[in-house]
Design a protein around this motif. Structure first.
Motif, PDB file in Angstrom:
ATOM      1  N   LYS A 116       0.812  -1.216   0.000  1.00 34.31           N
ATOM      2  CA  LYS A 116       0.000   0.000   0.000  1.00 34.31           C
ATOM      3  C   LYS A 116       0.847   1.268   0.000  1.00 34.31           C
ATOM      4  N   THR A 117       2.089   1.163   0.490  1.00 31.70           N
ATOM      5  CA  THR A 117       2.970   2.321   0.562  1.00 31.70           C
ATOM      6  C   THR A 117       4.152   2.134  -0.380  1.00 31.70           C
ATOM      7  N   LEU A 118       4.415   3.136  -1.206  1.00 29.67           N
ATOM      8  CA  LEU A 118       5.537   3.102  -2.130  1.00 29.67           C
ATOM      9  C   LEU A 118       6.493   4.249  -1.805  1.00 29.67           C
ATOM     10  N   ILE A 119       7.796   3.974  -1.893  1.00 23.32           N
ATOM     11  CA  ILE A 119       8.814   4.995  -1.643  1.00 23.32           C
ATOM     12  C   ILE A 119       9.825   4.936  -2.783  1.00 23.32           C
ATOM     13  N   CYS A 120      10.019   6.065  -3.466  1.00 20.38           N
ATOM     14  CA  CYS A 120      10.981   6.091  -4.567  1.00 20.38           C
ATOM     15  C   CYS A 120      12.397   5.944  -4.009  1.00 20.38           C
TER      16      CYS A 120
END
Length: 213
Positions: free
Chosen positions: A201-205
């Motif tokens: 659910k959480t994306l971090i570049c």
């Protein structure tokens, strides 16, 4: 050799069992300075480590241990699952240096209580070379009213607050396109070089992830 230690940490206990952040190599990582809500998991472990060491200076428990954990929640209705609460606590205890590894805990009893004015956890550790544990379960002479639990009704509709998927509706083509959005900088992630957390659910570049460390 010391065979006993006690730790009391005030505040509502939290669990990180439902939050998983992994890098591209699959390594689990807890960020602590991203400015986001999930920083609290790592900060809670650091708080436990500091308090455990301050309350037990110069003590290192090296042998197998019996653990008695009493968790006092602020609310009876809203609190983490007690069965999962031990992970955050013992990870913090291990980071304090009070124990060598949480694998030393060979026996554990966890008890759930409620204290609205003073939520906390109290942990006692006993070396098995000097202590043993006995317990019994007895049938009550007077039966209490049962505390019943009911299934949670999950909302199958997508929440508007989900920041990970940005749905843009093209009125001319009547199509919906999905974009991957970084949870920290809120910019679109155009490559596959990113980290996922919280079950995807959480994306971090990668750029924001590198800034965390």
């Amino acid at each position: 050799m010391t065979t006993y230690a006690k730790i009391i940490v005030n505040g509502s206990p939290i669990t990180k069992s439902n939050f998983k952040l992994h890098n591209i190599n699959g390594r689990a990582i807890l960020p602590s300075n991203s400015g986001k809500y999930h920083d609290r998991y790592a900060l809670y472990e650091q708080e436990i480590a500091l308090i455990a060491r301050n309350q037990n200076p110069d003590i290192v428990l090296e042998e197998s241990l019996i653990a008695i954990l009493k968790v006092y929640y602020k609310s009876e209705k809203r609190h983490p699952d007690t069965i999962n609460i031990t992970k955050s606590i013992f990870d913090g205890i291990e980071k304090s240096g009070l124990i060598i590894n949480d694998a030393q805990i060979t026996r554990i009893i966890v008890e759930e209580y409620y204290d609205k004015q003073n939520p906390r956890f109290e942990l006692e550790l006993f070396g098995e070379s000097e202590y043993e544990i006995n317990y019994s379960i007895n049938k009550k002479s007077i039966i209490d009213n049962p505390k019943l639990y009911f299934p949670i009704k999950k909302n199958i509709l997508k929440r508007d607050s989900d920041k990970n998927i940005d749905k843009n509706i093209n009125s001319n083509k009547n199509t919906v396109t999905n974009k991957n959005i970084c949870a920290i900088c809120n910019n679109e992630i155009k490559t596959k070089d990113y980290m996922t957390a919280d079950g995807g659910k959480t994306l971090i570049c990668k750029k924001c992830f590198n800034k965390l460390f």
